[in-house]
Write a protein that holds these residues in place. Structure first.
Motif: not given
Length: 359
Positions: A301-324
């Motif tokens: 999901x993060x890669x697809x968002x970046x490919x689309x042109x999204x600058x910031x990815x919001x990893x908001x599941x309250x889980x540090x491993x999601x951001x990792x």
């Protein structure tokens, strides 16, 4: 004389090298990837793993939720802890510390803005109320040490009681009213030093009651002329007002792209950039949203968002491993060339400019 010239040349070389090291080009792929990820965590205390990522220069910022706050003193202590970790980072820029402080029922911090967007529009002097709400939100967040608000909502609702109107999150059924009041909110808030985020482009105003991109896929069959005249229209005054961020929605808009939600669609991001001339930071909605259940795990999901042109990815599941997971996937894409380095650096540069402009 020769020795003096040699020393001068050495000094210039050292200065040049130190300058390079301070730019995105001097960061590792994992650090560059981290400049595009907003982390979250559970409970009242930031875990050691998050502090380590921040010290390593591998996180752009943190989003806070109700479960992360118990009192003004507690959140002030948390912010101080995060900033102390950031002071040890090789990336000499402020962290982006954000929350959703829209007003009304959608507030993570107690206090301003008390009025919902709908109540602002229904007040005796809507413009004054919008300015007061924006100033109140900015002062409230700044007082807690935060510097980004994921507000205002610019969705133009269609039916009373629908998804976006249910909690008073829309100013109006009139795009001109929504744009004018949103501009008043943004201008007042950003004058406090807190960056504003217009959301959810191109608009969730047509989502019916009972539907929610957090829970599952949503498709909005709005004709392109209507989408541009009604849903996208409020964003133009925001850009003129200098809004710092725009969040794209996870709904699918067949008039723009029948195959991808807006936040994963290059077409939707181009629509934002072209239609409004927005040159600031694009940010995803929650990466864990149910609307993305057919798009693989966090990394994909993060890669697809970046490919689309999204600058910031919001990893908001309250889980540090999601951001990792998001950052690791972005770093891998940068290293193997599937995420072009020029586009990647341009995104990091936009985020860096945002961070340089906040406290």
């Amino acid at each position: 004389m020769k020795r003096r010239k040699a020393l001068l040349a050495l000094a210039v070389t050292v200065l040049a090298l130190s300058t390079v090291a301070a730019t995105p080009a001097g960061l590792t792929p994992r650090q560059l990837a981290g400049q595009r990820v907003i982390y979250s965590y559970p409970g009242l205390t930031p875990p050691a793993s998050l502090l380590q990522r921040i010290r390593a220069g591998e996180a752009a910022g943190v989003i806070f939720f109700g479960e992360n706050l118990s009192s003004s003193q507690q959140i002030s202590d948390v912010v101080r802890q995060l900033r102390d970790a950031n002071a040890q980072s090789p990336v000499r820029r402020p962290l982006l510390l954000m929350t959703d402080q829209e007003g009304g029922k959608v507030r993570r911090l107690p206090g301003e803005p008390v009025l919902s967007e709908k109540q602002v529009a229904q007040s005796a002097d809507p413009s004054a109320a919008a300015k007061a709400a924006g100033a109140g939100a900015g002062q409230n967040l700044a007082g807690a040490g935060m510097n980004v608000n994921l507000a205002p909502v610019l969705d133009v609702y269609r039916q009373p009681g629908n998804f976006i109107d249910k909690y008073g999150r829309s100013y109006s059924q009139d795009p001109q009213v929504a744009g004018a009041l949103g501009r008043d909110f943004v201008t007042a808030q950003q004058s406090t030093g807190v960056a504003a985020t217009a959301k959810h482009f191109p608009g969730l105003g047509a989502v019916p009651a009972g539907s929610d991109t957090d829970a599952g896929p949503v498709t909005l069959n709005v004709p392109l002329p209507e989408l541009r005249a009604k849903d996208e229209a409020p964003y133009r005054p925001m850009v003129d007002a200098g809004v710092k961020l725009v969040m794209l929605s996870w709904a699918v808009y067949p008039a723009l792209d029948p195959s991808h939600p807006a936040g994963l669609s290059p077409t939707a991001v181009r629509e934002l950039r072209k239609d409004t001339n927005f040159a600031g930071v694009t940010v995803t909605d929650a990466l864990e949203a149910g609307a993305l259940k057919s798009y693989g795990g966090t990394g994909n999901r993060a890669v697809l968002a970046a490919k689309a042109g999204m600058d910031l990815i919001l990893a908001s599941a309250r889980d540090v491993s999601q951001g990792d997971d998001a950052a690791s996937a972005l770093a891998a894409g940068l290293s193997d060339g599937s995420l072009p380095s020029g586009d990647f650096t341009a995104a990091v540069d936009r985020v860096s400019a945002l961070r340089d402009g906040v406290k």
